[in-house]
Design an enzyme around this catalytic site. Structure first.
Site, PDB file in Angstrom:
ATOM      1  N   ALA A 174      38.897 178.096  60.237  1.00  0.00           N
ATOM      2  CA  ALA A 174      40.298 177.681  60.169  1.00  0.00           C
ATOM      3  C   ALA A 174      40.891 177.747  61.569  1.00  0.00           C
ATOM      4  CB  ALA A 174      41.084 178.579  59.220  1.00  0.00           C
ATOM      5  N   GLY A 180      37.864 178.869  66.244  1.00  0.00           N
ATOM      6  CA  GLY A 180      38.634 178.975  65.011  1.00  0.00           C
ATOM      7  C   GLY A 180      38.420 180.330  64.354  1.00  0.00           C
ATOM      8  N   GLU A 181      39.078 180.539  63.235  1.00  0.00           N
ATOM      9  CA  GLU A 181      38.925 181.783  62.486  1.00  0.00           C
ATOM     10  C   GLU A 181      37.714 181.714  61.568  1.00  0.00           C
ATOM     11  OE1 GLU A 181      43.252 183.870  61.844  1.00  0.00           O
ATOM     12  OE2 GLU A 181      42.559 182.479  60.312  1.00  0.00           O
ATOM     13  N   ALA A 182      36.998 182.823  61.471  1.00  0.00           N
ATOM     14  CA  ALA A 182      35.943 182.968  60.469  1.00  0.00           C
ATOM     15  C   ALA A 182      36.502 183.638  59.219  1.00  0.00           C
ATOM     16  CB  ALA A 182      34.790 183.793  61.030  1.00  0.00           C
TER      17      ALA A 182
END
Length: 368
Positions: free
Chosen positions: A211, A227-229
């Site tokens: 994300a 991005g975010e995991a």
């Protein structure tokens, strides 16, 4: 006479170097979306609320012009893309009719000729927030993003808690104290055909969904960077989608912004050089997570990167710096360069300026 001409040339070069890339945005602008079509830039949503603006980059007197307001309410983290002269806006995070924060899965279309919006009778098979969107062969492709049910449930719980700080702390601990795979970030690739307004399955990542990744595409290749995991935990991963031939191939490139990675960074291409810049993250979160602390960013301060990286000879090189760290703005291709509009800086402050990053002979030029 020659000295006069030389002095004038130096003065003009100095002015060009210090001239603003674009006029300041009408409002401080972050967490919104934007697209470019025929040298006209369109931006909206995020901290601009329901407002949209356009700017003709080729006009002698460059200025932002207000457009018809977005009919779907204020939203953060929507994405947008131009296809066949129309602007499509996908999903985002906003308030529903009951005032609850939620992820949307709808699509709106803007017609520049009539300055009008319409909500399409088309819903994506999953929520779209923190996702990325790119265009290939006349279709929009969407991948990544948070899980709609988990995200909406979190905000429903917070709403139920009201001002009960003990309950809120418990909800936050429960929400953040899970492994990355338990958040079910979207790893599917969906395609949207504007001619039929239908969604289709186009593939899925062999690894995991993210994300807030940065996305850029050229020809048959698209890159998803960082991005975010999971909430609060970034990744330094770089994924390449290769549409060459009939079969989509997923490749994993060397990581960047290691070890913690960033989210909300900016990506573009200049003279065939792949650029990745900025972004925000939590230094030390990756080590915490690897040591078994699922609430990896607890107690850590968000930091904003100034780094500019270039993909060169099969590896990433730090090749320059932004004047200040920033994230969560809009990145667009313009003048064979990466154009960054708005974003936020330390403390989450939304900004109004733009940055242009160009590359020539592997040397980075940054114009503010």
């Amino acid at each position: 006479m020659n000295k006069t001409i030389m002095a004038l040339a130096i003065m003009m070069a100095s002015f060009a170097a210090n001239a603003s890339v674009l006029p300041e945005t009408p409002v401080p602008f972050k967490s919104g979306t934007g697209a470019i079509d025929n040298d006209t830039v369109y931006i909206g949503l995020g901290s601009a609320g329901t407002a949209w603006y356009k700017l003709d980059t080729q006009a002698k007197d460059k200025k932002w012009t207000a457009l018809a307001a977005f009919p779907g309410g204020p939203r953060d983290q929507a994405t947008s893309a131009f296809i066949d002269g129309n602007l499509y806006v996908f999903g985002g995070i906003g308030k529903n009719s009951e005032g609850l924060t939620q992820v949307f899965n709808d699509v709106h279309k803007y017609n520049p000729k009539t300055n009008s919006w319409v909500k399409l009778m088309s819903l994506a098979p999953m929520g779209m927030a923190g996702h990325v969107t790119f265009v290939h062969n006349g279709k929009a492709y969407v991948t990544g993003g948070v899980n709609q049910n988990i995200f909406n449930g979190y905000f429903e719980d917070l709403n139920e808690a009201g001002k009960d700080s003990t309950a809120i702390d418990k909800i936050n601990a429960h929400y953040f104290d899970k492994k990355a795979e338990d958040y079910f970030f979207n790893k599917f690739l969906l395609s949207f055909d504007p001619s039929t307004q239908q969604w289709s399955y186009a593939g899925e990542s062999p690894w995991y969904g993210t994300a807030g990744a940065a996305v850029v595409n050229k020809g048959d290749k698209t890159w998803l960077i960082n991005g975010e995991a999971k909430p609060g935990l970034r990744t330094d991963a770089v994924f390449e989608l290769d549409f060459t031939g009939n079969n989509l191939k997923w490749n994993k490139l060397d990581p960047v912004s290691s070890p913690d990675g960033v989210a909300g960074g900016f990506a573009g291409i200049s003279n065939d050089s792949l650029i990745f810049a900025g972004g925000a993250g939590f230094k030390g979160s990756r080590e915490n997570y690897q040591n078994g602390k699922n609430y990896a960013h607890e107690g850590l301060k968000k930091s904003y990167s100034t780094d500019i990286h270039l993909w060169h000879n099969g590896k990433w090189d730090k090749s320059g710096e932004l004047s200040q760290g920033r994230a969560y703005g809009v990145s667009l291709p313009w003048n064979n360069s990466l154009l960054i509009i708005g974003g936020e800086t330390a403390g989450g402050k939304a900004v109004t300026d733009s940055v242009l990053i160009s590359v020539k002979d592997n040397k980075v030029t940054v114009q503010n």
